[in-house]
Every structure is written in C-alpha cells, then in structure tokens.
Design an enzyme around this catalytic site. Structure first.
Site, PDB file in Angstrom:
ATOM      1  CE  LYS A 113      -3.889  -1.821  -0.496  1.00  0.00           C
ATOM      2  NZ  LYS A 113      -4.361  -2.958   0.238  1.00  0.00           N
ATOM      3  CE  LYS A 195      -4.329 -10.102  -3.786  1.00  0.00           C
ATOM      4  NZ  LYS A 195      -5.435  -9.379  -3.220  1.00  0.00           N
ATOM      5  CE  LYS A 198     -13.949  -6.462  -1.779  1.00  0.00           C
ATOM      6  NZ  LYS A 198     -12.918  -6.099  -0.811  1.00  0.00           N
TER       7      LYS A 198
HETATM    8  P1  TYM Z   1     -10.931  -8.303   1.120  1.00  0.00           P
HETATM    9  O1  TYM Z   1     -12.117  -7.407   1.216  1.00  0.00           O
HETATM   10  O2  TYM Z   1      -9.794  -7.853   0.308  1.00  0.00           O
HETATM   11  O3  TYM Z   1     -11.375  -9.724   0.576  1.00  0.00           O
HETATM   12  C1  TYM Z   1     -12.443 -10.453   1.164  1.00  0.00           C
HETATM   13  C2  TYM Z   1     -12.111 -11.922   1.158  1.00  0.00           C
HETATM   14  O4  TYM Z   1     -11.871 -12.368  -0.177  1.00  0.00           O
HETATM   15  C3  TYM Z   1     -10.601 -13.011  -0.259  1.00  0.00           C
HETATM   16  N1  TYM Z   1      -9.987 -12.715  -1.580  1.00  0.00           N
HETATM   17  C4  TYM Z   1      -9.497 -13.641  -2.397  1.00  0.00           C
HETATM   18  N2  TYM Z   1      -9.398 -14.982  -2.268  1.00  0.00           N
HETATM   19  C5  TYM Z   1      -8.866 -15.666  -3.303  1.00  0.00           C
HETATM   20  N3  TYM Z   1      -8.423 -15.079  -4.453  1.00  0.00           N
HETATM   21  C6  TYM Z   1      -8.498 -13.736  -4.624  1.00  0.00           C
HETATM   22  N4  TYM Z   1      -8.101 -13.191  -5.773  1.00  0.00           N
HETATM   23  C7  TYM Z   1      -9.040 -12.957  -3.567  1.00  0.00           C
HETATM   24  N5  TYM Z   1      -9.255 -11.629  -3.382  1.00  0.00           N
HETATM   25  C8  TYM Z   1      -9.837 -11.501  -2.164  1.00  0.00           C
HETATM   26  C9  TYM Z   1      -9.772 -12.405   0.869  1.00  0.00           C
HETATM   27  O5  TYM Z   1      -8.736 -13.279   1.247  1.00  0.00           O
HETATM   28  C10 TYM Z   1     -10.825 -12.246   1.944  1.00  0.00           C
HETATM   29  O6  TYM Z   1     -11.011 -13.451   2.652  1.00  0.00           O
HETATM   30  N6  TYM Z   1      -8.500  -7.636   5.454  1.00  0.00           N
HETATM   31  C11 TYM Z   1      -9.654  -8.285   4.825  1.00  0.00           C
HETATM   32  C12 TYM Z   1     -10.971  -7.905   5.456  1.00  0.00           C
HETATM   33  C13 TYM Z   1     -11.033  -8.140   6.922  1.00  0.00           C
HETATM   34  C14 TYM Z   1     -11.080  -9.402   7.576  1.00  0.00           C
HETATM   35  C15 TYM Z   1     -11.142  -9.096   8.962  1.00  0.00           C
HETATM   36  C16 TYM Z   1     -11.068 -10.721   7.114  1.00  0.00           C
HETATM   37  C17 TYM Z   1     -11.064  -7.177   7.877  1.00  0.00           C
HETATM   38  N7  TYM Z   1     -11.120  -7.743   9.080  1.00  0.00           N
HETATM   39  C18 TYM Z   1     -11.184 -10.132   9.926  1.00  0.00           C
HETATM   40  C19 TYM Z   1     -11.112 -11.754   8.091  1.00  0.00           C
HETATM   41  C20 TYM Z   1     -11.164 -11.434   9.459  1.00  0.00           C
HETATM   42  C21 TYM Z   1      -9.701  -7.884   3.362  1.00  0.00           C
HETATM   43  O7  TYM Z   1      -9.206  -6.862   2.961  1.00  0.00           O
HETATM   44  O8  TYM Z   1     -10.451  -8.692   2.580  1.00  0.00           O
END
Ligand code: TYM
Length: 332
Positions: A113, A195, A198
């Site tokens: 980031k 990967k 969003k």
């Molecule tokens: P975020 O919003 O980026 O993504 C949400 C979930 O989707 C998974 N993910 C993927 N899995 C496989 N391949 C991909 N290309 C891919 N892109 C996203 C992420 O691994 C995630 O499980 N930090 C977290 C949000 C969060 C969170 C938490 C998660 C905040 N607090 C507590 C678990 C527990 C995040 O940015 O996810």
C-alpha cells in the site's frame, strides 16, 4: 454443545468478484449451519485506502446484498457492519499497545500500500492488522475463512492474542485461517498477472455484478498463445491460470477434455475460452440477479444490519468485559 465461533470480513471497497467468492464466501455459506458464525462488512478498513466516502453506503449495501445472494442466511449467521460495533474500536485501541511499529512496517500488505498510495501512508494503514485482529478476537473466534492473501494478517492476529494472553491471562483463542479445501485459495486474474481484485485490474477480474456480454468479453481477452508443440509439456503460468479458473466453474469432464487436448497438442484456446465464458455466465448471472433484487430492498437490508449489530454487540460486549477485567481496567 457450544458451537465453535467463526468470523470473517470483506472490505466495502468495490464490487465483489470470483476471488472473494471462492476464497471466502463459499466457505461462509458452507459453515453457517455448523458453526456460530459472524460475517461483517469492514467499512473502517475501507477508509484506510478509500478516504472518499461518496460511494461507501452503496458499497456497504452491495457487499451485504451480494453475500446474501451467494447463499448467506442472516437468520443463521450474524451479518453486520463493522462501524455498528464500537467495541471493536475499543479492543483495537487496547491491542495497539501490544503491537510493535517494526512488525507493522514489515507487513507485506502495508509495504504494497505504501507503494500504491505514497501520498496517504496513514496510521490506519499501518495498524490495519491490529484492527483486523480486533475484529476476530472481539468474538473470540477460532476459525477464520479467508483467501491466501490474508494469511500473514492471521499470523499477526495469533501473535497479538498470544501476547495478550501471556501478559493478562487467557482470554483469546489463537485464530487460524480456514478453507474447506485445506490450502487457502488464490484466484488469479485473467491476464495472468496477479490476483483478482476489487479495485485494481478491473478488466482482468470477473465481478459478481458483470453482465453476460462483459463476462464473455473479459474471458475472450484472457492471455493465451498458439498452444503447446511438445506433448505433455508444462503449462506456462497464464495457461495454468486459465485451467485454474475453468476448474472453479466448469464440469470436471469439460476440464479433463481440455487437459487431454493440451497434452496431445490439439487444444484450441478460442474454444476453451468460449466454453469457460459460458460456464462463467451460468455461474454469475443468477447471483447477479438475486443480488440486484436484494440491493434494491433497503428496508430488508436495514433490518439485517440492525439485527446483526445487536447480536454482534452482545458477543463483543461480553469479550470486552473480560478484557477490561483481565487488564485491571476496573476501578470500582
Ligand atoms: P478483502 O475485502 O480484500 O477480501 C475479502 C475476502 O476475499 C478473499 N480474496 C481472495 N481470495 C482468493 N483469491 C483472490 N483473488 C481474492 N481476493 C480476495 C480475501 O482473502 C478475503 O477473505 N482484510 C480483509 C478484510 C477483513 C477481515 C477481517 C477478514 C477485515 N477484518 C477479519 C477476516 C477477518 C480484506 O481486505 O479482505
């Protein structure tokens, strides 16, 4: 018998995509019957990279609608929005005292980031893993269904839990990243570079809201070549990615046929991509349509958020009472 506590979250930073589905949401849906589940929209986390809040409300509602459209049942799992649970902020502040600047600076996502937004290296970005640990520990959750990209954050959450328990006494389980298929999933982008995401690389990401034509267009543009010339040769990364994506949505026989064609050098990637595009459309279209209907029903979503917040605050409040007591923050 008490059910094991499960928690996971998704940031409200844009449209959900196949990576979110196969990395995380598919597991949420499978877990909702057998575990005590908490799933939430991480709107505070979104602010670390998206300070402009014009789209925030839409984004929060869309994440909720898309989760429900994918099969999450708010009657079974507690579905809530992070900012509706102030206890998380209190725990975050307390855990910050146990998190060291050096380890936070070394986090891969923080370094990424810093490269992406050098003009906005805010303290929220640095302490992102602490807030994430607070999200998890506030319900004393043990299993955390996430994609591969969250592995390091989970390791840090375990460290913070361990440090707290060591210093103040046992309050928290040490949470683990979880996937039914054992190893954590990373869904690659269509261009073979990184990967699905969003907010980056949108033409190489398949979103759950994409219309049929856009899905076909994105898949047909995926990188390929003129095919192998030696039987049974290794696949280049971008071809392996195509197979990996196909395995997510196509029938096993279909994938096996293209594997065989690859191995005997008769594969035509145009045909493979056409087939994959149709299977993607068949997978995404019903979710998109269901999500649009749920998204339009603001009254229902408000009820979901309210019920979810009440349940989440009850669980979080109980943890905070324990935390304060163990820390000696009780003066009368
Ligand atoms: P975020 O919003 O980026 O993504 C949400 C979930 O989707 C998974 N993910 C993927 N899995 C496989 N391949 C991909 N290309 C891919 N892109 C996203 C992420 O691994 C995630 O499980 N930090 C977290 C949000 C969060 C969170 C938490 C998660 C905040 N607090 C507590 C678990 C527990 C995040 O940015 O996810």
């Amino acid at each position: 018998m008490q059910k094991e506590v499960v928690l996971s979250g998704i940031r409200s930073t844009g449209f959900l995509h196949l990576g979110n589905y196969f990395g995380a949401m598919r597991n949420y849906v499978r877990m909702q019957d057998d575990f005590d589940c908490y799933f939430f929209v991480a709107d505070w986390h979104a602010l670390t990279t998206h300070p402009d809040t014009k789209e925030l409300r839409n984004s929060v509602l869309r994440v909720l609608a898309e989760n429900i459209a994918c099969g999450l049942d708010p009657e079974k799992a507690c579905l809530y929005v992070q900012s509706h649970v102030p206890e998380i902020a209190e725990l975050y502040m307390l855990l910050n005292m146990l998190a060291y600047k050096g380890e936070l600076e070394k986090t891969t996502t923080f370094k990424d980031k810093v490269r992406l937004q050098p003009q906005n290296v805010n303290a929220g970005l640095l302490t992102y893993p602490v807030l994430m640990a607070a999200d998890i520990l506030v319900h004393r959750a043990f299993k955390v269904p996430v994609g591969k990209d969250q592995e390091q954050h989970l390791e840090m959450a375990r460290n913070f839990a361990q440090r707290f328990n060591h210093r103040y006494g046992d309050v928290f389980p040490e949470p683990v990243a979880f996937n039914f298929g054992e190893s954590l999933v990373k869904v690659p982008s269509l261009d073979g570079a990184g990967k699905m995401s969003k907010s980056e690389n949108q033409m190489a990401t398949l979103y759950l809201a994409d219309d049929d034509e856009l899905i076909r267009k994105k898949v047909m543009k995926a990188k390929s070549d003129s095919g192998p010339t030696e039987p049974n040769s290794d696949k280049p990364d971008y071809i392996e990615n195509l197979f990996q994506l196909m395995r997510l949505v196509s029938k096993k026989e279909t994938v096996d046929q293209f594997e065989a064609d690859y191995n005997n050098c008769t594969i035509r990637y145009g045909d493979m991509k056409k087939q994959m595009a149709e299977d993607m459309v068949a997978f995404i279209a019903p979710i998109r349509e269901k999500a649009a209907a749920i998204y339009a029903d603001e009254k229902y979503l408000a009820e979901v958020m309210q019920t979810g917040a009440e349940k989440a605050r009850k669980s979080a409040g109980a943890t905070l009472a324990l935390v304060r007591e163990h820390m000696g923050l009780k003066y009368f």
